[in-house]
Every structure is written in structure tokens, then in C-alpha cells.
Write a protein that holds these residues in place. Structure first.
Motif, short mmCIF file in Angstrom:
data_model
loop_
_atom_site.label_atom_id
_atom_site.label_comp_id
_atom_site.label_asym_id
_atom_site.label_seq_id
_atom_site.Cartn_x
_atom_site.Cartn_y
_atom_site.Cartn_z
N ASP A 1 -0.85 -15.44 -31.28
CA ASP A 1 -1.84 -14.36 -31.25
C ASP A 1 -3.15 -14.84 -30.64
O ASP A 1 -3.78 -14.12 -29.87
CB ASP A 1 -2.08 -13.81 -32.65
CG ASP A 1 -0.88 -13.05 -33.20
OD1 ASP A 1 -0.05 -12.58 -32.40
OD2 ASP A 1 -0.78 -12.92 -34.43
N ASN A 2 -3.57 -16.05 -31.00
CA ASN A 2 -4.79 -16.62 -30.43
C ASN A 2 -4.63 -16.81 -28.92
O ASN A 2 -5.55 -16.53 -28.15
CB ASN A 2 -5.13 -17.94 -31.11
CG ASN A 2 -6.46 -18.50 -30.65
OD1 ASN A 2 -7.44 -17.77 -30.53
ND2 ASN A 2 -6.48 -19.78 -30.37
N PHE A 3 -3.47 -17.28 -28.50
CA PHE A 3 -3.20 -17.45 -27.07
C PHE A 3 -3.28 -16.11 -26.34
O PHE A 3 -3.79 -16.02 -25.24
CB PHE A 3 -1.84 -18.10 -26.83
CG PHE A 3 -1.72 -19.52 -27.30
CD1 PHE A 3 -2.83 -20.33 -27.48
CD2 PHE A 3 -0.48 -20.06 -27.55
CE1 PHE A 3 -2.71 -21.64 -27.90
CE2 PHE A 3 -0.34 -21.38 -27.97
CZ PHE A 3 -1.46 -22.16 -28.15
N LEU B 1 -14.36 -22.97 -19.58
CA LEU B 1 -13.41 -24.08 -19.46
C LEU B 1 -12.18 -23.73 -20.28
O LEU B 1 -12.29 -23.33 -21.44
CB LEU B 1 -14.03 -25.38 -19.98
CG LEU B 1 -15.26 -25.89 -19.22
CD1 LEU B 1 -15.83 -27.12 -19.92
CD2 LEU B 1 -14.93 -26.20 -17.78
N LEU B 2 -11.02 -23.88 -19.68
CA LEU B 2 -9.75 -23.68 -20.37
C LEU B 2 -9.18 -25.07 -20.61
O LEU B 2 -8.86 -25.79 -19.66
CB LEU B 2 -8.81 -22.82 -19.52
CG LEU B 2 -7.48 -22.44 -20.16
CD1 LEU B 2 -7.70 -21.62 -21.44
CD2 LEU B 2 -6.64 -21.65 -19.17
N ILE B 3 -9.06 -25.46 -21.87
CA ILE B 3 -8.73 -26.84 -22.23
C ILE B 3 -7.33 -26.89 -22.84
O ILE B 3 -7.01 -26.14 -23.76
CB ILE B 3 -9.76 -27.40 -23.22
CG1 ILE B 3 -11.15 -27.33 -22.58
CG2 ILE B 3 -9.40 -28.82 -23.64
CD1 ILE B 3 -12.29 -27.63 -23.52
N PHE B 4 -6.52 -27.83 -22.32
CA PHE B 4 -5.17 -28.07 -22.84
C PHE B 4 -5.14 -29.45 -23.49
O PHE B 4 -5.50 -30.44 -22.87
CB PHE B 4 -4.14 -28.01 -21.71
CG PHE B 4 -4.03 -26.64 -21.11
CD1 PHE B 4 -3.17 -25.70 -21.63
CD2 PHE B 4 -4.82 -26.28 -20.03
CE1 PHE B 4 -3.08 -24.43 -21.09
CE2 PHE B 4 -4.75 -25.02 -19.48
CZ PHE B 4 -3.88 -24.09 -20.01
N GLU B 5 -4.71 -29.48 -24.75
CA GLU B 5 -4.67 -30.74 -25.50
C GLU B 5 -3.29 -31.38 -25.39
O GLU B 5 -2.28 -30.71 -25.46
CB GLU B 5 -5.01 -30.47 -26.96
CG GLU B 5 -6.41 -29.92 -27.14
CD GLU B 5 -6.70 -29.48 -28.56
OE1 GLU B 5 -5.89 -29.76 -29.47
OE2 GLU B 5 -7.76 -28.86 -28.76
N THR B 6 -3.30 -32.70 -25.22
CA THR B 6 -2.09 -33.52 -25.01
C THR B 6 -1.15 -32.86 -24.00
O THR B 6 -0.02 -32.52 -24.32
CB THR B 6 -1.35 -33.83 -26.33
OG1 THR B 6 -0.92 -32.62 -26.93
CG2 THR B 6 -2.21 -34.62 -27.29
N PRO B 7 -1.64 -32.71 -22.78
CA PRO B 7 -0.87 -31.96 -21.77
C PRO B 7 0.14 -32.81 -21.01
O PRO B 7 0.02 -34.02 -20.89
CB PRO B 7 -1.97 -31.50 -20.81
CG PRO B 7 -2.94 -32.63 -20.84
CD PRO B 7 -2.94 -33.13 -22.27
N ASN C 1 -1.92 -27.33 -27.49
CA ASN C 1 -2.86 -26.25 -27.78
C ASN C 1 -3.60 -25.87 -26.50
O ASN C 1 -3.70 -26.66 -25.57
CB ASN C 1 -3.86 -26.69 -28.85
CG ASN C 1 -4.57 -25.53 -29.50
OD1 ASN C 1 -4.25 -24.37 -29.26
ND2 ASN C 1 -5.54 -25.84 -30.33
N MET C 2 -4.14 -24.66 -26.49
CA MET C 2 -4.96 -24.16 -25.39
C MET C 2 -6.20 -23.52 -26.01
O MET C 2 -6.09 -22.70 -26.93
CB MET C 2 -4.19 -23.12 -24.58
CG MET C 2 -5.00 -22.39 -23.54
SD MET C 2 -4.06 -21.20 -22.55
CE MET C 2 -3.68 -19.92 -23.74
N ASN C 3 -7.38 -23.92 -25.53
CA ASN C 3 -8.64 -23.35 -26.01
C ASN C 3 -9.48 -22.91 -24.83
O ASN C 3 -9.49 -23.57 -23.79
CB ASN C 3 -9.43 -24.39 -26.82
CG ASN C 3 -8.78 -24.69 -28.13
OD1 ASN C 3 -8.50 -23.81 -28.92
ND2 ASN C 3 -8.52 -25.96 -28.37
N LEU C 4 -10.22 -21.83 -25.03
CA LEU C 4 -11.15 -21.33 -24.02
C LEU C 4 -12.56 -21.49 -24.55
O LEU C 4 -12.89 -21.00 -25.63
CB LEU C 4 -10.86 -19.85 -23.71
CG LEU C 4 -11.73 -19.21 -22.64
CD1 LEU C 4 -11.44 -19.81 -21.27
CD2 LEU C 4 -11.52 -17.71 -22.62
N ILE C 5 -13.39 -22.20 -23.80
CA ILE C 5 -14.80 -22.36 -24.17
C ILE C 5 -15.61 -21.70 -23.07
O ILE C 5 -15.62 -22.17 -21.92
CB ILE C 5 -15.18 -23.85 -24.30
CG1 ILE C 5 -14.34 -24.51 -25.38
CG2 ILE C 5 -16.67 -23.99 -24.58
CD1 ILE C 5 -14.55 -26.01 -25.48
#
Length: 136
Positions: free
Chosen positions: A3-5, A54-60, A110-114
Motif C-alpha cells: 500500500d505504501n508503494f 529522491l527515490l531511494i532503494f535499500e539493499t538493491p 524497500n523503496m522510499n520517496l523523499i
């Protein structure tokens, strides 16, 4: 988490992709893959409402990255991001662009938008960027 994505993906519809960055922490050896994008929220009085993000991907893991032509000076439009979860802890993000020659598939935890929080109005679809200023 999906849902967050979905909320992030809705903000990214028609966003312009302007750059890629890799950020690493030498102490933990963690790497993040970062996309610099410009979000479009409105078009009124012949002005675009633009915001840097910035769209950040963790452990990509970058599964596919292909840009054959850059006829539009880096202005690739993100039209969709398809998500799959083939493993318990990682997701596959398959980007769809306005130009089929551009391909990007990332597997990440994970994917985060800042976003910058500063919406600017401009009559062109571009905001100049101080890259170093994005991280302070």
C-alpha cells in the motif's frame, strides 16, 4: 508495505527521471540506489508545479538498466512501476517509461520517496539542481 508503494507510485506518475546515484556506507557496507526525479503536481496558468525528490532503494540489486538513446536530454517520463515479490524480503520494481528503449528493473528490500517539500512553478518542465544540496 505494498500500500505504501502504491502511494509512492501514484506520486511518481509522469515524474521525470534526471539521474542515478549510488550511496554507500563504508562502516556497514550497505549500498542504496537513488533516483533523482522531478514530480509534477499541477499545471495552471501555463505554469508547471514541480518538486525535486529522491527515490531511494535499500539493499538493491540492479537487474536491468538500459538507456539506448537520450534524445530528450534525460527527460524520461515514469509512467508506471510494476511490483512483484518473488522472495519474502525483497521486491522487484519494474519501471515503465514513455520511451521503450529505457529499461530499469531493481530488486530491493524497500523503496522510499523523499521530496524536497518545496514546490516551484515554472513555465518549463525542468528545475536546475545543486546535487550536493539534496543531501544536506
Amino acid at each position: 508495505m505494498i500500500d505504501n508503494f502504491e502511494k509512492i507510485i501514484s506520486k511518481l506518475h509522469d515524474a521525470r527521471l534526471f539521474g542515478f546515484l549510488l550511496d554507500s556506507n563504508p562502516n556497514s557496507m550497505e549500498v542504496k540506489f537513488i533516483l533523482y526525479v522531478q514530480l509534477f503536481s499541477d499545471y495552471e496558468r501555463e505554469l508547471y508545479s514541480l518538486e525535486k525528490a529522491l527515490l531511494i532503494f535499500e539493499t538493491p540489486s540492479i537487474t536491468k538498466l538500459n538507456i539506448n538513446d537520450d534524445l530528450f536530454n534525460g527527460q524520461f517520463f515514469i509512467t508506471d512501476i510494476l511490483i512483484q515479490q518473488p522472495e519474502d524480503t525483497k521486491f522487484t520494481f519494474n519501471f515503465v517509461f514513455d520511451d521503450s528503449s529505457v529499461e530499469l528493473v531493481i530488486t530491493a528490500e524497500n523503496m522510499n520517496l523523499i521530496s524536497s517539500g518545496m514546490i516551484e512553478e515554472n513555465n518549463i518542465q525542468f528545475l536546475p539542481t545543486n546535487w550536493q544540496g539534496l543531501f544536506h
